[in-house]
Design a protein around this motif. Structure first.
Motif, PDB file in Angstrom:
ATOM      1  N   GLU A 242       1.146   4.146  11.444  1.00 21.62           N
ATOM      2  CA  GLU A 242       0.228   3.215  12.099  1.00 21.62           C
ATOM      3  C   GLU A 242      -0.856   2.731  11.143  1.00 21.62           C
ATOM      4  O   GLU A 242      -1.248   1.556  11.159  1.00 21.62           O
ATOM      5  N   ARG A 243      -1.335   3.622  10.295  1.00 25.29           N
ATOM      6  CA  ARG A 243      -2.393   3.249   9.356  1.00 25.29           C
ATOM      7  C   ARG A 243      -1.861   2.320   8.269  1.00 25.29           C
ATOM      8  O   ARG A 243      -2.541   1.387   7.842  1.00 25.29           O
ATOM      9  N   LEU A 244      -0.631   2.555   7.826  1.00 26.70           N
ATOM     10  CA  LEU A 244      -0.018   1.647   6.863  1.00 26.70           C
ATOM     11  C   LEU A 244       0.162   0.256   7.461  1.00 26.70           C
ATOM     12  O   LEU A 244      -0.102  -0.761   6.799  1.00 26.70           O
ATOM     13  N   LEU A 245       0.618   0.196   8.699  1.00 29.74           N
ATOM     14  CA  LEU A 245       0.803  -1.098   9.346  1.00 29.74           C
ATOM     15  C   LEU A 245      -0.536  -1.797   9.576  1.00 29.74           C
ATOM     16  O   LEU A 245      -0.623  -3.032   9.473  1.00 29.74           O
ATOM     17  N   ALA A 246      -1.572  -1.036   9.881  1.00 24.37           N
ATOM     18  CA  ALA A 246      -2.897  -1.630  10.032  1.00 24.37           C
ATOM     19  C   ALA A 246      -3.364  -2.250   8.709  1.00 24.37           C
ATOM     20  O   ALA A 246      -3.970  -3.330   8.696  1.00 24.37           O
ATOM     21  N   ALA A 247      -3.071  -1.568   7.610  1.00 25.12           N
ATOM     22  CA  ALA A 247      -3.436  -2.105   6.292  1.00 25.12           C
ATOM     23  C   ALA A 247      -2.669  -3.378   5.991  1.00 25.12           C
ATOM     24  O   ALA A 247      -3.223  -4.350   5.446  1.00 25.12           O
TER      25      ALA A 247
ATOM     26  N   ILE B 170       0.848  -1.188   0.000  1.00 22.91           N
ATOM     27  CA  ILE B 170       0.000   0.000   0.000  1.00 22.91           C
ATOM     28  C   ILE B 170       0.882   1.235   0.000  1.00 22.91           C
ATOM     29  O   ILE B 170       1.913   1.274   0.676  1.00 22.91           O
ATOM     30  N   ALA B 171       0.503   2.225  -0.768  1.00 30.07           N
ATOM     31  CA  ALA B 171       1.141   3.544  -0.786  1.00 30.07           C
ATOM     32  C   ALA B 171       0.106   4.569  -0.358  1.00 30.07           C
ATOM     33  O   ALA B 171      -1.063   4.472  -0.743  1.00 30.07           O
ATOM     34  N   ALA B 172       0.533   5.552   0.436  1.00 30.90           N
ATOM     35  CA  ALA B 172      -0.444   6.496   0.971  1.00 30.90           C
ATOM     36  C   ALA B 172       0.185   7.850   1.243  1.00 30.90           C
ATOM     37  O   ALA B 172       1.403   7.998   1.306  1.00 30.90           O
ATOM     38  N   ARG B 173      -0.698   8.821   1.444  1.00 32.08           N
ATOM     39  CA  ARG B 173      -0.289  10.184   1.791  1.00 32.08           C
ATOM     40  C   ARG B 173      -1.179  10.676   2.928  1.00 32.08           C
ATOM     41  O   ARG B 173      -2.304  10.194   3.109  1.00 32.08           O
TER      42      ARG B 173
ATOM     43  N   VAL C   2      -7.153  -1.102   1.805  1.00 30.05           N
ATOM     44  CA  VAL C   2      -7.641   0.275   1.714  1.00 30.05           C
ATOM     45  C   VAL C   2      -8.646   0.559   2.829  1.00 30.05           C
ATOM     46  O   VAL C   2      -8.590   1.605   3.494  1.00 30.05           O
ATOM     47  N   ALA C   3      -9.562  -0.387   3.056  1.00 30.01           N
ATOM     48  CA  ALA C   3     -10.570  -0.198   4.107  1.00 30.01           C
ATOM     49  C   ALA C   3      -9.910  -0.083   5.476  1.00 30.01           C
ATOM     50  O   ALA C   3     -10.299   0.755   6.303  1.00 30.01           O
ATOM     51  N   ALA C   4      -8.894  -0.898   5.723  1.00 32.31           N
ATOM     52  CA  ALA C   4      -8.208  -0.843   7.012  1.00 32.31           C
ATOM     53  C   ALA C   4      -7.446   0.460   7.176  1.00 32.31           C
ATOM     54  O   ALA C   4      -7.439   1.053   8.266  1.00 32.31           O
ATOM     55  N   TYR C   5      -6.804   0.915   6.122  1.00 29.21           N
ATOM     56  CA  TYR C   5      -6.075   2.188   6.188  1.00 29.21           C
ATOM     57  C   TYR C   5      -7.029   3.328   6.514  1.00 29.21           C
ATOM     58  O   TYR C   5      -6.731   4.188   7.358  1.00 29.21           O
ATOM     59  N   GLU C   6      -8.166   3.352   5.853  1.00 29.88           N
ATOM     60  CA  GLU C   6      -9.109   4.454   6.042  1.00 29.88           C
ATOM     61  C   GLU C   6      -9.796   4.398   7.400  1.00 29.88           C
ATOM     62  O   GLU C   6     -10.221   5.439   7.916  1.00 29.88           O
ATOM     63  N   ALA C   7      -9.895   3.210   7.999  1.00 22.14           N
ATOM     64  CA  ALA C   7     -10.576   3.065   9.283  1.00 22.14           C
ATOM     65  C   ALA C   7      -9.636   3.217  10.475  1.00 22.14           C
ATOM     66  O   ALA C   7     -10.092   3.490  11.595  1.00 22.14           O
ATOM     67  N   ALA C   8      -8.341   3.046  10.261  1.00 21.44           N
ATOM     68  CA  ALA C   8      -7.385   3.022  11.370  1.00 21.44           C
ATOM     69  C   ALA C   8      -7.180   4.409  11.970  1.00 21.44           C
ATOM     70  O   ALA C   8      -7.288   5.429  11.291  1.00 21.44           O
ATOM     71  N   GLY C   9      -6.825   4.428  13.238  1.00 18.46           N
ATOM     72  CA  GLY C   9      -6.434   5.659  13.891  1.00 18.46           C
ATOM     73  C   GLY C   9      -4.927   5.824  13.854  1.00 18.46           C
ATOM     74  O   GLY C   9      -4.204   5.010  13.293  1.00 18.46           O
ATOM     75  N   GLY C  10      -4.445   6.910  14.471  1.00 18.12           N
ATOM     76  CA  GLY C  10      -3.015   7.155  14.511  1.00 18.12           C
ATOM     77  C   GLY C  10      -2.519   7.906  13.296  1.00 18.12           C
ATOM     78  O   GLY C  10      -3.295   8.392  12.463  1.00 18.12           O
ATOM     79  N   GLY C  11      -1.187   7.972  13.180  1.00 14.38           N
ATOM     80  CA  GLY C  11      -0.578   8.655  12.055  1.00 14.38           C
ATOM     81  C   GLY C  11      -0.437   7.737  10.857  1.00 14.38           C
ATOM     82  O   GLY C  11      -0.878   6.579  10.861  1.00 14.38           O
ATOM     83  N   LEU C  12       0.203   8.250   9.824  1.00  8.90           N
ATOM     84  CA  LEU C  12       0.354   7.475   8.599  1.00  8.90           C
ATOM     85  C   LEU C  12       1.076   6.147   8.822  1.00  8.90           C
ATOM     86  O   LEU C  12       0.634   5.120   8.295  1.00  8.90           O
TER      87      LEU C  12
ATOM     88  N   CYS D  29      -4.927   6.718  -0.738  1.00  8.82           N
ATOM     89  CA  CYS D  29      -4.070   5.540  -0.765  1.00  8.82           C
ATOM     90  C   CYS D  29      -4.399   4.658  -1.957  1.00  8.82           C
ATOM     91  O   CYS D  29      -5.456   4.784  -2.577  1.00  8.82           O
ATOM     92  N   ALA D  30      -3.463   3.769  -2.252  1.00 14.75           N
ATOM     93  CA  ALA D  30      -3.659   2.765  -3.290  1.00 14.75           C
ATOM     94  C   ALA D  30      -2.991   1.492  -2.819  1.00 14.75           C
ATOM     95  O   ALA D  30      -1.928   1.529  -2.187  1.00 14.75           O
ATOM     96  N   ALA D  31      -3.607   0.343  -3.112  1.00 15.62           N
ATOM     97  CA  ALA D  31      -3.067  -0.944  -2.693  1.00 15.62           C
ATOM     98  C   ALA D  31      -3.124  -1.919  -3.852  1.00 15.62           C
ATOM     99  O   ALA D  31      -4.037  -1.870  -4.684  1.00 15.62           O
ATOM    100  N   GLY D  32      -2.135  -2.802  -3.905  1.00 15.69           N
ATOM    101  CA  GLY D  32      -2.105  -3.801  -4.968  1.00 15.69           C
ATOM    102  C   GLY D  32      -1.343  -5.023  -4.534  1.00 15.69           C
ATOM    103  O   GLY D  32      -0.587  -5.002  -3.557  1.00 15.69           O
ATOM    104  N   GLY D  33      -1.533  -6.103  -5.271  1.00 13.41           N
ATOM    105  CA  GLY D  33      -0.808  -7.315  -4.955  1.00 13.41           C
ATOM    106  C   GLY D  33      -0.922  -8.341  -6.059  1.00 13.41           C
ATOM    107  O   GLY D  33      -1.755  -8.225  -6.965  1.00 13.41           O
ATOM    108  N   ASN D  34      -0.066  -9.351  -5.983  1.00 10.42           N
ATOM    109  CA  ASN D  34      -0.062 -10.435  -6.962  1.00 10.42           C
ATOM    110  C   ASN D  34       0.257 -11.747  -6.247  1.00 10.42           C
ATOM    111  O   ASN D  34       0.786 -11.745  -5.141  1.00 10.42           O
ATOM    112  N   LEU D  35      -0.105 -12.846  -6.872  1.00  8.66           N
ATOM    113  CA  LEU D  35      -0.018 -14.169  -6.243  1.00  8.66           C
ATOM    114  C   LEU D  35      -0.708 -14.156  -4.880  1.00  8.66           C
ATOM    115  O   LEU D  35      -0.180 -14.638  -3.877  1.00  8.66           O
ATOM    116  N   LEU D  36      -1.909 -13.599  -4.875  1.00  5.78           N
ATOM    117  CA  LEU D  36      -2.655 -13.398  -3.637  1.00  5.78           C
ATOM    118  C   LEU D  36      -3.523 -14.599  -3.296  1.00  5.78           C
ATOM    119  O   LEU D  36      -3.879 -15.399  -4.169  1.00  5.78           O
ATOM    120  N   ALA D  37      -3.889 -14.688  -2.017  1.00  7.96           N
ATOM    121  CA  ALA D  37      -4.838 -15.710  -1.599  1.00  7.96           C
ATOM    122  C   ALA D  37      -6.254 -15.352  -2.041  1.00  7.96           C
ATOM    123  O   ALA D  37      -7.074 -16.229  -2.296  1.00  7.96           O
TER     124      ALA D  37
END
Length: 224
Positions: A141-146, A5-8, A129-139, A112-120
């Protein structure tokens, strides 16, 4: 073999990425940020040159379509790549080539934007993306939540071995550059623990670089 995930953060100006993979040292090849510009990830048969190029194109302030066109012009093999992009100004986006590996997916949010390959599961980027947008804290913490949300959603088709967190706000270098380059355990949880330990010391390391005469002591043996 990767999800990311990449975010601002519009309030702080911080930009950052979080990434995990079955491959060794994934963040060393794929993660890129630049203060005042944005965040970029180049993954899936990755070309490490594309991340810095994406940031350079973001810095020119061109249209979102110009970013895609510039990357395509630079790499004739873009069909094998996946790029996750979050400019500080502009639209977050994911570019996925038609040769992307295995089950792949992408999702974008306001900042933010998220992507992946060879995924489950192909829905995994949307969970990030949903986790990033719902998480508290700074950037960070939100990236780690995602990233943890991706693990909880099934992660990759195989085991995860490496993870990384890269972010900066107003320094010319990444103020946060944390990596688990290889683990047979839980690299995403280990990365979160590393951030927990690093966060209280981050400002001191920045001060030592910018204003060493006012920087705090190191607090180690032999330090006066």
């Amino acid at each position: 073999m990767t999800f990311s995930i990449a975010a601002r953060c519009r309030d702080s100006g911080m930009v950052g990425v979080a990434i995990a993979s079955s491959s060794i040292c994934v963040a060393s090849r794929c993660a890129h940020v630049r203060a005042g510009v944005g965040a970029a990830l180049s993954q899936n048969v990755s070309n490490p040159l594309l991340g810095p190029l994406a940031l350079e194109l973001m810095a020119t302030g061109g249209a979102d379509d110009a970013l895609s066109a510039g990357l395509l012009a630079a790499d004739p093999h873009l069909g094998w790549r996946q790029l996750v992009l979050a400019p500080l100004q502009g639209r977050p986006q994911v570019i996925t080539g038609r040769h992307a590996l295995g089950l792949h997916g992408a999702a974008t949010g306001r900042d933010c934007a998220a992507g992946g390959n060879l995924l489950a599961t192909a829905e995994l980027p949307q969970a990030m993306v949903a986790a990033y947008e719902a998480a508290g804290g700074g950037l960070p913490e939100r990236l780690l939540a995602a990233l943890q949300a991706a693990v909880d959603a099934g992660g990759e088709a195989g085991p995860i071995h490496s993870a990384g967190l890269l972010a900066t706000a107003d320094t010319a270098w990444p103020a946060i550059n944390l990596r688990i380059d290889w683990s047979d355990g839980q690299p995403v949880a280990e990365l979160a623990e590393l951030w927990r330990r690093y966060q209280p010391q981050m400002d001191a390391y920045i001060a030592r670089a910018l204003t060493p005469q006012h920087a705090p002591s190191y607090g180690v043996a032999g330090d006066p």
